[in-house]
Design a protein around this motif. Sequence first.
Motif, PDB file in Angstrom:
ATOM      1  N   VAL A 197       0.841  -1.201   0.000  1.00 12.81           N
ATOM      2  CA  VAL A 197       0.000   0.000   0.000  1.00 12.81           C
ATOM      3  C   VAL A 197       0.877   1.252   0.000  1.00 12.81           C
ATOM      4  O   VAL A 197       0.673   2.179  -0.793  1.00 12.81           O
ATOM      5  CB  VAL A 197      -0.935   0.018   1.228  1.00 12.81           C
ATOM      6  CG1 VAL A 197      -1.585   1.379   1.399  1.00 12.81           C
ATOM      7  CG2 VAL A 197      -2.010  -1.042   1.095  1.00 12.81           C
ATOM      8  N   HIS A 198       1.872   1.277   0.874  1.00 15.34           N
ATOM      9  CA  HIS A 198       2.771   2.432   0.964  1.00 15.34           C
ATOM     10  C   HIS A 198       3.648   2.533  -0.283  1.00 15.34           C
ATOM     11  O   HIS A 198       3.966   3.640  -0.740  1.00 15.34           O
ATOM     12  CB  HIS A 198       3.633   2.328   2.219  1.00 15.34           C
ATOM     13  CG  HIS A 198       2.831   2.237   3.487  1.00 15.34           C
ATOM     14  ND1 HIS A 198       1.995   3.252   3.904  1.00 15.34           N
ATOM     15  CD2 HIS A 198       2.724   1.250   4.411  1.00 15.34           C
ATOM     16  CE1 HIS A 198       1.409   2.900   5.045  1.00 15.34           C
ATOM     17  NE2 HIS A 198       1.835   1.698   5.366  1.00 15.34           N
ATOM     18  N   ALA A 199       4.033   1.392  -0.842  1.00 12.75           N
ATOM     19  CA  ALA A 199       4.833   1.401  -2.065  1.00 12.75           C
ATOM     20  C   ALA A 199       4.076   2.066  -3.204  1.00 12.75           C
ATOM     21  O   ALA A 199       4.617   2.912  -3.932  1.00 12.75           O
ATOM     22  CB  ALA A 199       5.219  -0.027  -2.442  1.00 12.75           C
ATOM     23  N   GLU A 212      -6.286   6.980  -2.091  1.00  8.35           N
ATOM     24  CA  GLU A 212      -7.482   7.813  -2.020  1.00  8.35           C
ATOM     25  C   GLU A 212      -7.583   8.681  -3.271  1.00  8.35           C
ATOM     26  O   GLU A 212      -6.604   9.299  -3.692  1.00  8.35           O
ATOM     27  CB  GLU A 212      -7.428   8.692  -0.770  1.00  8.35           C
ATOM     28  CG  GLU A 212      -8.684   9.502  -0.539  1.00  8.35           C
ATOM     29  CD  GLU A 212      -8.645  10.310   0.740  1.00  8.35           C
ATOM     30  OE1 GLU A 212      -9.578  11.092   0.981  1.00  8.35           O
ATOM     31  OE2 GLU A 212      -7.658  10.154   1.503  1.00  8.35           O
ATOM     32  N   GLY A 213      -8.779   8.707  -3.849  1.00  5.67           N
ATOM     33  CA  GLY A 213      -9.003   9.500  -5.045  1.00  5.67           C
ATOM     34  C   GLY A 213      -8.762   8.764  -6.344  1.00  5.67           C
ATOM     35  O   GLY A 213      -9.037   9.299  -7.420  1.00  5.67           O
ATOM     36  N   LEU A 266      -4.908   0.973 -11.420  1.00 11.19           N
ATOM     37  CA  LEU A 266      -5.321   2.039 -10.509  1.00 11.19           C
ATOM     38  C   LEU A 266      -5.089   3.357 -11.233  1.00 11.19           C
ATOM     39  O   LEU A 266      -4.008   3.585 -11.780  1.00 11.19           O
ATOM     40  CB  LEU A 266      -4.502   2.001  -9.217  1.00 11.19           C
ATOM     41  CG  LEU A 266      -4.269   0.622  -8.580  1.00 11.19           C
ATOM     42  CD1 LEU A 266      -3.418   0.759  -7.323  1.00 11.19           C
ATOM     43  CD2 LEU A 266      -5.576  -0.076  -8.280  1.00 11.19           C
ATOM     44  N   SER A 267      -6.091   4.234 -11.251  1.00 14.59           N
ATOM     45  CA  SER A 267      -5.991   5.451 -12.055  1.00 14.59           C
ATOM     46  C   SER A 267      -6.396   6.697 -11.291  1.00 14.59           C
ATOM     47  O   SER A 267      -7.434   6.738 -10.636  1.00 14.59           O
ATOM     48  CB  SER A 267      -6.864   5.333 -13.306  1.00 14.59           C
ATOM     49  OG  SER A 267      -6.861   6.548 -14.032  1.00 14.59           O
TER      50      SER A 267
END
Length: 244
Positions: free
Chosen positions: A30-32, A72-73, A94-95
């Motif tokens: 997630v952090h990556a 987020e977003g 993911l976009s």
Amino acid sequence: MTTIRVATYNIHKGVQGLGPARRLEIHNLVHAVEQFDADIVCLQEVRRHHRKLEKHFTRWPDLDQAGYLSPEGYESVYRTNAVTKHGEHGNALLSRWTVLGSGHADVSDHRFEQRGLLHVQLLVDGQLVHVVVVHLGLIHASRARQVERLGHFIAREVPEAEPLIVAGDFNDWGAQLLRPMADLGLRTFEGIRLPTYPSRLPLLHLDRIYARGLRPVSAHVPHGRAWSRMSDHLPLIAELALCP
């Protein structure tokens, strides 16, 4: 001129190690993904679910991995390539940009490897951009046939005048697919060594980002102990210029 930051990453289903040493890396991933600060993140070996591992790891996320990794977003799109005894996995995108539509094509070459293409249409600064996420086979002859099918898919689904990005794990350690991809009008960062596999001592350039109708600007591969622990691949991050 709009610059698009694209990352591609084989996340090894969010789990590393074997047997008792097996560990869950999805929370670190997630952090990556956040660190990429990418407009588009193309992911391979993404789990939708796995009943056995969900019971084994107490901190297994409630969301599917694509949704869990999405900052987020961002919007996430996932399509299954392989169905196994305990679950299924495939490709995801993911976009940061608006998703207009998506599709999937099965390009499996034999029954031992289930492979697919994830096609996503994005609205980037008012312009339609197509992204295809791929994970090709382990045998060169299979990969060659899969690129042929990719070409047929592009001819059918992507108008020639519209920008196209094809990214993912090509398993092309001999760089034998550069010419057939160029025949499709798709170019990558040639002349730059960007090995991504294995992550602990990267020697092979398995992960690539190709483009048509966009100009390659720069590319790099993050290194370090944290990256080598999260997956057997390293991510590849590139900047592409969307020509007006």
